[in-house]
Design an enzyme around this catalytic site. Structure first.
Site, PDB file in Angstrom:
ATOM      1  N   LYS A 181       0.845  -1.193   0.000  1.00 39.68           N
ATOM      2  CA  LYS A 181       0.000   0.000   0.000  1.00 39.68           C
ATOM      3  C   LYS A 181       0.884   1.248   0.000  1.00 39.68           C
ATOM      4  O   LYS A 181       1.417   1.652   1.031  1.00 39.68           O
ATOM      5  CB  LYS A 181      -0.920   0.036   1.218  1.00 39.68           C
ATOM      6  CG  LYS A 181      -1.950   1.175   1.156  1.00 39.68           C
ATOM      7  CD  LYS A 181      -2.756   1.293   2.436  1.00 39.68           C
ATOM      8  CE  LYS A 181      -2.064   2.178   3.446  1.00 39.68           C
ATOM      9  NZ  LYS A 181      -1.975   3.601   3.008  1.00 39.68           N
ATOM     10  N   GLU A 256       9.528   1.230  11.042  1.00 36.52           N
ATOM     11  CA  GLU A 256      10.558   2.270  10.955  1.00 36.52           C
ATOM     12  C   GLU A 256       9.840   3.598  10.988  1.00 36.52           C
ATOM     13  O   GLU A 256       9.128   3.957  10.047  1.00 36.52           O
ATOM     14  CB  GLU A 256      11.386   2.101   9.681  1.00 36.52           C
ATOM     15  CG  GLU A 256      12.714   2.839   9.742  1.00 36.52           C
ATOM     16  CD  GLU A 256      12.659   4.194   9.079  1.00 36.52           C
ATOM     17  OE1 GLU A 256      12.443   5.198   9.806  1.00 36.52           O
ATOM     18  OE2 GLU A 256      12.820   4.256   7.857  1.00 36.52           O
ATOM     19  N   CYS A 290      13.174  11.161   7.504  1.00 36.11           N
ATOM     20  CA  CYS A 290      13.088  10.657   8.880  1.00 36.11           C
ATOM     21  C   CYS A 290      14.398  10.788   9.622  1.00 36.11           C
ATOM     22  O   CYS A 290      14.404  10.864  10.853  1.00 36.11           O
ATOM     23  CB  CYS A 290      12.601   9.208   8.879  1.00 36.11           C
ATOM     24  SG  CYS A 290      13.645   8.075   7.948  1.00 36.11           S
ATOM     25  N   GLU A 384       9.679  16.105  15.954  1.00 38.49           N
ATOM     26  CA  GLU A 384      10.211  15.923  14.606  1.00 38.49           C
ATOM     27  C   GLU A 384       9.649  17.027  13.726  1.00 38.49           C
ATOM     28  O   GLU A 384       8.439  17.247  13.672  1.00 38.49           O
ATOM     29  CB  GLU A 384       9.831  14.552  14.063  1.00 38.49           C
ATOM     30  CG  GLU A 384      10.453  14.262  12.706  1.00 38.49           C
ATOM     31  CD  GLU A 384      10.120  12.875  12.192  1.00 38.49           C
ATOM     32  OE1 GLU A 384      10.896  12.344  11.372  1.00 38.49           O
ATOM     33  OE2 GLU A 384       9.087  12.310  12.605  1.00 38.49           O
TER      34      GLU A 384
END
Length: 489
Positions: A181, A256, A290, A384
């Site tokens: 997906k 992750e 990331c 983040e």
């Protein structure tokens, strides 16, 4: 190249999903746009839970045949897929630029790394996948790696090709079939492209399914009994939800997730080199990575010199549509992310941070930003960013740097800039991180090297090289005797 002959021509995939053939989706279709212009790029099939269920059953039905097929033929498929990427490189790069808002060098990097992952997958087919164990006379005892069955892959928008293919390729190489997906914002770069190269490379029907979908499709993948493993890359918040559903259904998981990564600049570093590392780690692909350098830690003796150079870079890096000129930064992926980032910057300034550059935007184009006087507790220190912000904290001692870098529940990457390797090693040995780099910034990944994190950055799984065997297979004990024993019962 005209649309009639293009490798990714919409006539093939428009309004469709992929199960080895291009078929209509039960969930309807989805229109996706170009972040730089807001213009419609295409319309893809939208998979729902029924589409996922059908794909899972079909993938499970062909998995054994795929796993037991000739290893040489399977390896040839991966090599052919890599060759197709090289053959159609320019066309594929344009899709990545337009769909993700990337500059062209970032698109070129994705395609090169995708080829590397495919070549690594081909190499796995001739690697040992077991061990001969100690056993008694007349018996052979073997520990061997066997596939999970069907692997579900869910990937994000920022590096959609790499962050999809790094799971899909080794999962297939180890004998699994795959239901994938991709993110609905990047369904071509993260989905159609992969389906097309494997289709053209001769992958048997039903071995790979590509189902662009929303949360419903992801939830269905995590709960369907025929999907044995979920490999997810994305935000920590969504990863928690994925982990909860997949865990309740006793699936293997590789998560992750996001990271608050530190780049530490020690006082013996060269200011020019340090500033270049800061700008690259904070601004590459608009900071939407990331392992971006989200926490810049500068030792006081060098801080002013580095900050001056970073501010100069931020004020002169061109921002704009990567398809219309040579720019360093393109757009953020959507307006929601722009507003989130602006909120972090404004809240941090209100809490005492100093804005030296940027902090403004035009539509989805956010200016490279520099914040100094950042302290623990401020949003730009804790959260983040996923945007082009250099968040700078000044420290005095190496021990203070270690404490500041360690003040996070999840760190994918750590960088330390210093010509004194002993100082660098002392620091990286004391800061928990998924991967660490002395004399480099934090945005690094290679197909043959283990990549991943722990805590809120992931569940400790890894991608790349030999560790792909750990993720995408499980151990099975096999014994063989020359004749069956006579038991006393």
């Amino acid at each position: 190249m005209t649309d009639a002959i293009a490798f990714l021509r919409p006539a093939i995939w428009q309004d469709r999903i992929f199960n080895g053939d291009w078929i209509a989706a039960k969930g309807g279709n989805h229109t996706f746009t170009e972040p730089a212009t807001g213009e419609q790029l295409g319309r893809i099939g939208l998979a729902n839970a029924d589409d996922v269920a059908l794909a899972a059953v079909q993938a499970r039905a062909v998995q054994t045949a795929w796993a037991t097929s000739d290893y040489k033929e399977r390896a040839a498929i991966f090599r052919k897929a890599a060759a197709l990427i090289n053959e159609h490189h320019d066309e594929l790069a344009v899709w990545i630029v337009r769909e993700t808002g990337a500059i062209r060098p970032k698109a070129d990097l994705e395609l090169r790394e995708a080829c590397a992952h495919l070549q690594e997958a081909a190499a796995m087919l001739t690697q040992p996948k077991g061990q001969l164990l100690a056993s008694g006379s007349g018996q052979m005892s073997i520990a061997r790696r066997v596939p999970h069955g069907v692997v579900g892959v869910i990937s994000p928008f920022n590096f959609p090709l790499i962050l999809s293919i790094r799971s899909i390729a080794p999962a297939l190489a180890t004998g699994n079939t795959v239901v994938h997906k991709p993110d609905l914002q990047t369904p071509v770069s993260g989905g159609v492209l992969i389906a097309r190269i494997f289709e053209a490379a001769g992958l048997p029907k039903g071995v790979l399914h590509v189902l662009p979908g929303a949360a419903e499709a992801g939830q269905a993948m995590c709960s369907h009994p025929d999907i044995a493993m979920i490999a997810f890359t994305g935000s920590t918040a969504v990863g928690r939800s994925i982990g909860e559903v997949a865990g309740r259904n006793l699936k293997k998981m590789s998560l992750e997730l996001g990271g608050k990564n530190s780049l530490i600049i020690l006082d013996d570093a060269d200011p020019d080199i340090a500033a270049a590392n800061v700008a690259w780690g904070a601004y590459l692909h608009q900071g939407q990575i990331c392992m971006a350098s989200g926490r810049i830690l500068l030792q006081r003796g060098i801080a002013d010199a580095v900050i001056e150079r970073v501010v100069t870079k931020a004020r002169h890096l061109p921002v704009g549509d990567p398809m219309k000129g040579q720019v360093a930064l393109g757009p953020l992926i959507n307006a929601r992310q722009v507003q989130r980032l602006q909120g972090i910057v404004e809240d941090s300034v209100a809490a005492g941070a100093t804005l030296l550059a940027g902090g403004s935007y035009d539509r989805q184009f956010y200016q490279p930003t520099v914040l100094t006087d950042v302290r623990p507790g401020m949003r730009c220190f804790e959260e983040e960013l996923f945007g082009p912000v250099a968040s700078i904290t000044v420290f005095d001692t190496d021990q203070e740097a270690i404490a500041l870098a360690s003040a996070t529940s999840g760190c994918l990457a750590l960088g330390v800039i210093t010509p004194t390797l002993a100082r660098g090693m002392y620091i990286v040995d004391r800061v928990p991180a998924g991967h660490v780099h002395i004399n480099d910034q934090t945005v690094l990944a290679e197909a043959h090297a283990p990549f991943g994190g722990g805590g809120t950055s992931g569940n400790g799984g890894r991608h790349g090289g030999a560790v792909d065997w750990d993720e995408f297979t499980q151990w099975q004990w096999l014994t063989m005797k020359t004749e069956a024993p006579r038991y006393p019962f």
